[in-house]
Structure formats: C-alpha cells, structure tokens
Design a protein around this motif. Structure first.
Motif, PDB file in Angstrom:
ATOM      1  N   ALA A 119      37.109   1.075  48.879  1.00  0.00           N
ATOM      2  CA  ALA A 119      37.602   2.139  48.003  1.00  0.00           C
ATOM      3  C   ALA A 119      36.610   3.296  47.950  1.00  0.00           C
ATOM      4  N   ILE A 120      35.329   2.974  47.794  1.00  0.00           N
ATOM      5  CA  ILE A 120      34.296   4.014  47.752  1.00  0.00           C
ATOM      6  C   ILE A 120      34.241   4.766  49.079  1.00  0.00           C
ATOM      7  N   MET A 121      34.267   4.035  50.175  1.00  0.00           N
ATOM      8  CA  MET A 121      34.200   4.658  51.497  1.00  0.00           C
ATOM      9  C   MET A 121      35.396   5.574  51.750  1.00  0.00           C
ATOM     10  N   LEU A 122      36.580   5.122  51.354  1.00  0.00           N
ATOM     11  CA  LEU A 122      37.770   5.943  51.564  1.00  0.00           C
ATOM     12  C   LEU A 122      37.708   7.225  50.745  1.00  0.00           C
ATOM     13  N   TYR A 123      37.289   7.114  49.503  1.00  0.00           N
ATOM     14  CA  TYR A 123      37.237   8.298  48.649  1.00  0.00           C
ATOM     15  C   TYR A 123      36.193   9.308  49.104  1.00  0.00           C
ATOM     16  N   ARG A 124      35.173   8.856  49.818  1.00  0.00           N
ATOM     17  CA  ARG A 124      34.188   9.789  50.370  1.00  0.00           C
ATOM     18  C   ARG A 124      34.557  10.253  51.781  1.00  0.00           C
ATOM     19  N   GLY A 125      35.640   9.724  52.330  1.00  0.00           N
ATOM     20  CA  GLY A 125      36.038  10.105  53.681  1.00  0.00           C
ATOM     21  C   GLY A 125      35.086   9.603  54.744  1.00  0.00           C
TER      22      GLY A 125
END
Length: 408
Positions: A119-125
C-alpha cells in the motif's frame, strides 16, 4: 488386548520442503519414520509413494485429487502446511475417512505486513519509478505520490489477516472500512460497511482477504472495478480465483485503477522452471509477487509447529479440532482405557447399534463423543483396556463403518 500401531511403524510423507519445525515436533513425539522431500512429486510418483503413507504433509503445489486419494489405502490424515486447502479434494478425503488440517493463523502477520508495505509503495508510485530507473530513466516527480496517512483502506474479508491489517493500517493514520459476509466486531476505529458496493465506492485502496468459496470466485470483475474511485489502488493477497484478471488489466490500462499489487493468480506455474504468464506483466505500476504472502521464515516456522502438532494430537488421541473437512471431536484421555476411533457413514442408528452391541458383549464404555459433518460421523470412545479387542471387533462388524482405529 488390541494395540495401536507402534509409533515407529507410522509413516509420514512430508513434501515441498516443510520447515524443520515439523520434523522436530514429530520426532519429539516419538515419530521417526519420516520421508522428507524438498519438492513436490508428479502425479505418478505421488500415487506410488502415498500408498504406504499414514500421514502426508504438503504445501500448495501438491494436488491430492480423488484419484490420488484412492491410492492411499493407509492414509490417516492430511496436513496442508499453509492456509489454503483447495489443493485437496476435501469431500473425497472425508468420504475416505481422512481429516485435513491446515494452518489458518500462523502466517497472518506476514501477509498483513506485505499488504501494508505494498500500500505504501503504491501510494508513492514506487513500482513505476523503480522500473524507470532500472531502464536508465530519472523520473523525479511528486505526481501521484502521496502519504497513506488519512487515506481510506477498504478491507474485504475481516478474518485473522484482514483484522490484523486493520490495526496496522490504523497505526499509520489510515482510516479503515471493511466488508464481511457476517457481522464482525471491529478492532480500533474500523467501521463495517453494509455491502461490497459501499466499500468499493468509498475506499482509496481495496485489499482482498477472503477464502476460496463459490461466493468469492471472480467477485472482482469489470462491474466492481467500475464502482471504485478513479485513481484508486487494488491489492489481492487472498485467492487468484477471486479476481477476473483481464478486467483488472483493463481497469489499469484505462487509468481507472492507478496501481495494483497481486500475489495470487488464477493460473500459477507448477514449478520455478515454468514461465509465469499474465496480462499484468506489461504494467510498471503493478507489483507482482509469486504467491509469497506467507513466505517468511517466521511464518513457515509457525506453520511447521501448528500443523505437525495437529498431526500428533490426532495420531495420539484422535483429536480432530480445527479440521477443515471433518467432524471436530476432542475428549480428555482417561487412565486405564483404550481409545477407539470409529469413522462411519452418517446415517441414523449407528450409535444405537454400537452401544447395543457393546452392552450385549458386556463392554464398559468409559467415555464417548460423536460428531457428524456431511456424510461422515466420527465417534471417539474410551473402553476398559480389558475389553478393547472385543470392542474393536464389534465396531468392525457395524456395516456403516468406513474406518476404525485403536489408540493406546
């Protein structure tokens, strides 16, 4: 006096490189006749080796079909050293009098941590930025890059994994809503919503944590993706059959879904040598992992303990607590008794026949417990150890008998 099979004669077949904890638990309990293999077997090899096995331990690659189980004349129990059990024909196993055990709780933390990290990785692209840099680019930009604090996580399935993820997500400042088939007490400030549709319309990121059931198969397809927020994210670490992959790919292609992380797939390679194929491979903004949600050393160690302990409890005392396909029976051990396990067809009058025959033969029953599930009944009973041979003969004469064993 009837005697149980000596422990060194009870054969365990452990496949797919199970954690060494499984061996330790069995050895500590006195079970030493163990064949341990680091890989799965092809169907022909499996059919041959399972013929002499009393217990078999597997992970997700081994397929125990009805055809394979028909070859397993001595098989007493199956252990799935993982959460899922869809690699086993559960109905056939129950029909043959074989309980199936799994480890529904041992890897919950590992899966929850992976989903939160994704989730964190996706939100930071990060997935897309990482791919660009690997190709020599330098996409330094804050576009579509956000903190997860304040975002709404929608958890579909609020079981052991979903609820733990809920707590972890809240600790990072996320708001959590969840949908489950039944009413569940929320942890922290999470809120249960009334429908999947409501969750999809309100969540910034949707993550699946449901079992493989007819009601969950392809529960996420075009209709559901269309309901999600524009620019939202999607994670599936549940079951590959829950998602129509082509529809997810289309939603990502159109930009409706800004990114995704997928750990499970409708069709997965049977070995590391087989190429993985998926329409999601072409997307830089999608994290693809090879079904490793629970693949941590900590989770595998816990799974090894959990399932092996269930093997020991069933072999030693007939305890079927937490079996996924079998009546659950557990009674305390009585001194001076022999324990008999009677697996039979679930039809009226079996218990009456047994008790009547025992009374006629003058056999004293010290304890008994009967439970049924589907077409199978499971009776655990303790008799005076002087009567065990006669009791065993009486049970074998019951026409509905599927299998009978004597313990200690």
């Amino acid at each position: 006096m009837a005697l149980s099979l000596e422990k060194d004669k009870i054969r365990f077949l452990l496949l797919e490189g199970l954690h060494e904890n499984s061996l330790k638990v069995l050895n500590d309990a006195g079970y030493t006749n163990i064949e341990y293999l680091s890989h799965a077997l092809d169907p022909d090899e499996l059919a041959e080796k399972i013929k002499d096995a009393h217990f078999i331990g597997i992970r997700s690659r081994t397929q125990l079909t009805r055809d394979i189980l028909e070859q397993a004349e001595k098989l007493i129990a199956i252990g799935c050293f993982c959460i899922g059990t869809n690699q086993v024909d559960l109905e056939a196993a129950r029909e043959f009098g074989i309980p199936v055990f799994n480890a529904p709780y041992s890897n919950t933390r590992s899966v929850a941590e992976l989903v939160l990290a994704e989730a964190i990785m996706l939100y930071r692209g990060i997935p897309e930025k990482n791919a660009v840099v690997h190709r020599g680019g330098w996409g330094k930009s804050a576009k579509n890059s956000h903190e997860i604090r304040g975002k709404v996580m929608g958890i579909v399935g609020y079981g052991s994994i979903g609820s733990q993820l809920s707590v972890l997500a809240e600790s990072l400042g996320m708001k959590v809503i969840y949908h489950d088939a039944v009413t569940k007490l929320p942890l922290g400030n999470a809120v249960q919503v009334g429908s999947l549709e409501e969750l999809l319309q309100n969540a910034d990121i949707v993550t699946l944590h449901v079992p493989d059931l007819p009601s969950t198969r392809y529960m996420m397809k075009k209709e559901q993706f269309d309901l999600m927020k524009d620019g939202s994210y999607f994670i599936n670490a549940a079951r590959g059959t829950c998602v129509e992959i082509d529809d997810l790919a289309a939603a990502i292609e159109s930009g409706k879904i800004l990114g995704a992380a997928v750990d499970v797939f409708p069709k997965e390679p049977k070995s590391a040598e087989e190429e993985f194929e998926s329409p999601l491979r072409k997307f830089d903004n999608v994290i693809l992992t090879p079904h490793i949600g629970g693949s941590t050393q900590e989770a595998q160690a816990n799974i090894g303990l959990e399932v092996a302990e269930k093997f020991v409890k069933y072999s030693d005392a007939g305890d079927t607590t937490t079996s996924v396909n079998f009546p659950e029976v557990s009674i305390p051990v009585k001194e001076g008794s022999h324990r008999l396990l009677h697996i039979h067809q679930n039809v009226p009058g079996v218990l009456s026949q047994i008790n009547s025959s025992f009374a006629t033969a003058g056999i004293n029953i010290l304890a008994q417990s009967l439970m049924t599930e589907g077409d199978v009944g499971y009776l655990v009973m303790d008799v005076d150890n002087r009567n065990s041979k006669e009791a065993l003969d009486q049970l074998r004469n019951i026409k509905e008998t599927i299998r009978v064993r004597v313990l200690f």
